[in-house]
Design a protein around this motif. Sequence first.
Motif, PDB file in Angstrom:
ATOM      1  N   ALA A  83      29.038  42.320  29.734  1.00  0.00           N
ATOM      2  CA  ALA A  83      29.713  43.593  29.968  1.00  0.00           C
ATOM      3  C   ALA A  83      29.685  44.682  28.466  1.00  0.00           C
ATOM      4  N   ALA A  84      29.629  44.001  27.383  1.00  0.00           N
ATOM      5  CA  ALA A  84      29.347  44.742  26.215  1.00  0.00           C
ATOM      6  C   ALA A  84      28.084  45.285  26.046  1.00  0.00           C
ATOM      7  N   MET A 113      35.588  46.172  32.236  1.00  0.00           N
ATOM      8  CA  MET A 113      36.297  45.209  31.240  1.00  0.00           C
ATOM      9  C   MET A 113      37.509  44.885  31.719  1.00  0.00           C
ATOM     10  N   VAL A 114      38.309  46.128  32.514  1.00  0.00           N
ATOM     11  CA  VAL A 114      39.511  45.749  32.870  1.00  0.00           C
ATOM     12  C   VAL A 114      39.657  44.530  34.052  1.00  0.00           C
ATOM     13  N   ASP A 135      47.613  49.029  30.383  1.00  0.00           N
ATOM     14  CA  ASP A 135      46.573  47.892  30.322  1.00  0.00           C
ATOM     15  C   ASP A 135      45.137  48.166  30.450  1.00  0.00           C
ATOM     16  N   LEU A 136      44.978  49.599  30.177  1.00  0.00           N
ATOM     17  CA  LEU A 136      43.462  50.028  30.275  1.00  0.00           C
ATOM     18  C   LEU A 136      43.096  50.249  29.050  1.00  0.00           C
ATOM     19  N   SER A 137      42.181  50.770  28.722  1.00  0.00           N
ATOM     20  CA  SER A 137      41.341  51.214  27.410  1.00  0.00           C
ATOM     21  C   SER A 137      41.945  52.432  26.681  1.00  0.00           C
ATOM     22  N   PHE A 138      42.511  52.350  25.450  1.00  0.00           N
ATOM     23  CA  PHE A 138      43.155  53.463  24.660  1.00  0.00           C
ATOM     24  C   PHE A 138      41.987  54.597  24.654  1.00  0.00           C
ATOM     25  N   PHE A 182      32.249  47.451  21.141  1.00  0.00           N
ATOM     26  CA  PHE A 182      33.207  46.846  20.039  1.00  0.00           C
ATOM     27  C   PHE A 182      34.471  46.680  20.720  1.00  0.00           C
ATOM     28  N   ILE A 183      34.988  47.656  21.530  1.00  0.00           N
ATOM     29  CA  ILE A 183      36.112  47.504  22.333  1.00  0.00           C
ATOM     30  C   ILE A 183      36.143  46.231  23.311  1.00  0.00           C
TER      31      ILE A 183
END
Length: 657
Positions: free
Chosen positions: A119-120, A162-163, A235-238, A337-338
């Motif tokens: 995924a990254a 990612m989620v 709960d998702l990405s900032f 990185f996230i």
Amino acid sequence: MGIATDLIIIVIAGLLGGFAARRLNQPLIIGYILAGIAVGPFTGGITVSEVSQVEQLAEIGVALLLFSLGLEFSLKSLKPIKGIALGGSALQVGLTFLAFYGLGHYMEWGNSSSLWFAAAMVSSSTAVILKTLSSRGQMGTLSSQVMLGMSIVQDILVIPLMVILMNLNVTGISFWGVTQPLFKVMLFVGTMLFAGSQVLPRLMQRVARWESRELFVLTVTAVGLGVGYVTYWLDLSFAFGAFIAGLVLSESDYGRAALTDLVPVRDLFGLLFFVSIGMLLDPSFLLQNLGSVLALLTLIALARGFLLGGTGRLFGYRNVIPLAMFLGMIPISEIAFIVLQHGLESGALEQKVYSTALSVVVLSMLLGPLATGLTTPAYSLIKRLRRSPEAASRIPASPDLSNHVIIAGGGPLGARVGLVLQSLEHPYVIIEPHHATFLRERKEGLRLLYGDPGQDVMLEAAGVNRAKLLLITLPGRMDTLEVVKKVRRHNATLPILARGEEPEECRLLEQHGATRIINPELESGLEMARQTLLQLDLPATLVLREIEALRRLSSWSPFAELPEHRALADLRNATSLINLEWFYLHEECPLVHKTLTESAIRKEFGLSVVAVKRGEELFSTLDGAFQLLPEDYLAVVGTHEQNQRFLKKFAPPRREW
């Protein structure tokens, strides 16, 4: 001083790294990352102490970075490339994810670590690509649009991926574990689209009415970070929330103003982010595992490059675009990185896999700008080794074409020049590199060749040895320079007109043989000045004199004072002394029912009546016995002052309402 000392160290180190990168003609990002390595916790000397706090500030940095990228990238700009941007990106992300998941299993990393690693690795860094293309003057080309469009969509696709992985860590593989995060993402995006069309524009409009730039900047920043916090709460990405907020706000009338005001804040926090990336890299780990990390980086770069380039060709893109995608999209996305951080914190990603993947991402960001610089020479080498396939599909130029103008690059600018030459019946040919534009302009009756104007075979087909003039309308600096070099190999004396903006770019083009360089910014500025003076009702002679003086003062090129250019300026000045004006004869005008001789227009005002329009009929051959009637239009020629004096005396009377 704690965190304050760390910030001072980071800013100074970033400044020094930026100086070094600039000195080496590389994007500033490389300098920031190297500065982060130098002041990171894994190296000696001056070191940042509160790494965790810096990383938290860096999260704000990446959020603002992605927010500004969203503002800069309008969804409307995806329309010309929507096929490859949407379908191509989805295909590439899917294939890349499967390939790297298999690679993780091959390296015996385990199922969970392989999923997070894959995924990254699937997306490319929009920030690095954007800054690299900007620094090399390649923004606006079709290849840059494709690369940025795909990287934007890649980032969007990585977030739900990612989620899903985060949910699978809790619920395991299940229907609900997959559909719940997707439903959450779709609900959030739908809400943001509604807010972007109904709420945010009204908010920005209200704030803009207060005419407080400080409050406007604060509002813009609050929108980006506030929406980011909502996605974090869900709960998702900032960073994902900030990016979507930027995309939505970019469609409003205030998107460009928001981007302009946000740039200084973004650049400062962006420095923190990229320095923090360098701080995460452990040089000792890299040295101990240098062989395996470099091998993995090479494998990942080649695999991603072939998938990206292959996707470009699959969707019909040719010439330099697949190669540009292969080399220019090497940098792995900052979203990685996230993803890696979430994987490590959740326990799904092993520490060694995290360190290895992190090293690969950092090195890819350092390698990316360097690889992008190889695109032009690599493409030139490929063209020398084989004839272009486009040569077979082009429309051949007439063999008797000579003393003509070649417009290399086409586009809207080339099409306008072509239409002017066509109306004057002067021979010309346009080399158009974009197929969609080629088809559209061919319907307009323009004379075109389809292909890359930087190829020898295309220049030969356009008759470069028999041409009278070459005009280069390509937007990219490197593409323009490549054409100039190629043309000079075929024809050493052919006059070449090219466009350039920066003084360094203009000097480089001139050194390689460009005869005359047009600065679009200068020309638009002169036109703005001309329109301003005309709106102030200044005499045309004064307007033209001031504009020509400004042009001579602003022009850096030694070709500005060639004899033919001075002659043209003199003719313009002479022409400006003579104005043709149309005057309406109202019923109460004293000239009505008089002959031209009786009107004494020439004797009293020094004007010459050259035509009279009466209804649908135009009289252009006049004598002294011609009688003037009510509602006639007189065409008179004279100076600006003579015309104004005539108008003042015979203007229609003002009516009271």
